[in-house]
Structures are given as C-alpha cells and as structure tokens.
Scaffold this motif. Structure first.
Motif, short mmCIF file in Angstrom:
data_model
loop_
_atom_site.label_atom_id
_atom_site.label_comp_id
_atom_site.label_asym_id
_atom_site.label_seq_id
_atom_site.Cartn_x
_atom_site.Cartn_y
_atom_site.Cartn_z
N THR A 124 59.20 78.33 80.49
CA THR A 124 60.64 78.59 80.56
C THR A 124 61.41 78.01 79.37
O THR A 124 62.63 78.14 79.31
N GLU A 125 60.70 77.41 78.47
CA GLU A 125 61.33 76.70 77.35
C GLU A 125 62.34 77.54 76.59
O GLU A 125 63.43 77.08 76.25
N ASN A 126 62.02 78.78 76.28
CA ASN A 126 62.90 79.63 75.47
C ASN A 126 63.56 80.73 76.29
O ASN A 126 63.98 81.75 75.72
N LEU A 149 57.74 74.05 82.60
CA LEU A 149 58.55 73.65 81.44
C LEU A 149 58.18 74.46 80.20
O LEU A 149 59.05 74.91 79.46
N ARG A 150 56.87 74.67 80.00
CA ARG A 150 56.42 75.40 78.82
C ARG A 150 56.83 76.87 78.87
O ARG A 150 57.36 77.40 77.89
N ASN A 166 54.44 70.91 84.15
CA ASN A 166 54.31 71.10 82.70
C ASN A 166 54.23 72.58 82.33
O ASN A 166 54.81 73.00 81.32
N LYS A 199 64.77 81.91 83.50
CA LYS A 199 64.10 80.71 84.02
C LYS A 199 63.94 80.79 85.53
O LYS A 199 62.89 80.46 86.07
N LYS A 241 60.27 80.98 87.12
CA LYS A 241 59.86 79.92 88.04
C LYS A 241 59.28 80.53 89.31
O LYS A 241 58.22 80.11 89.78
#
Length: 90
Positions: A56-58, A53-54, A50, A64, A68
């Motif tokens: 790397t969202e934008n 995902l948060r 989670n 990303k 990561k």
C-alpha cells in the motif's frame, strides 16, 4: 473504448491474477512445509503487517482500503492452505 474491449482487458487481468495466485499457493505450501520442519506456527502477524505496508506504500487512501481487504483475504486463504498442506504431510 467499448465495454466489450474493457471486459476483455479485465478477463486478461483475471487470467494473470489466477496464474499468479496459483504460483503463490505453491510457495505457500513450501513455506508450510518449512514451518512444520522448524516448529514454527502458520500465523505471522508481523509478516502480514509488513506486506500490507509494502503493497500500500504508493496507493491512494481509497486504494489502500481495498488493497488491505484483498490482502487480508489472501492471508486468510494462504494460512488455511498452509494448514491443510501441513496436515497432509503428517
């Protein structure tokens, strides 16, 4: 902008990262204590997923990939720090 100026900007950012990382470790230690009290394990893959995902969202695909890697290292360090903290309070 000169190389010297750019490096000064990086130095300031590095100082901010250091300060924030130290604050993160303080909270990680508290989380470790709570997990010990409640019998939870240190590793939480769903939480890590989670977070990735948060954060790397934008981000672009290239960003990303690097974010990561950064956060996987942060997770590894945080889990190690939690484990050491838990052992110290026994």
């Amino acid at each position: 902008m000169e190389l010297k100026d750019l490096r000064e900007q990086i130095d300031k950012i590095d100082d901010e990262i250091t300060s924030l990382f130290k604050k993160r470790l303080e909270i990680v230690k508290e989380i470790g204590n709570k997990k010990k009290q409640t019998g939870k394990v240190v590793n939480d893959p769903d939480r890590e997923k989670n977070i990735l995902l948060r954060v790397t969202e934008n981000a672009t695909d290239v960003e990303k990939m690097y974010l990561k890697r950064v956060f996987e290292n942060i997770f590894e360090i945080s889990k190690a720090y939690q484990t050491i903290s838990i052992k110290k309070i026994r």
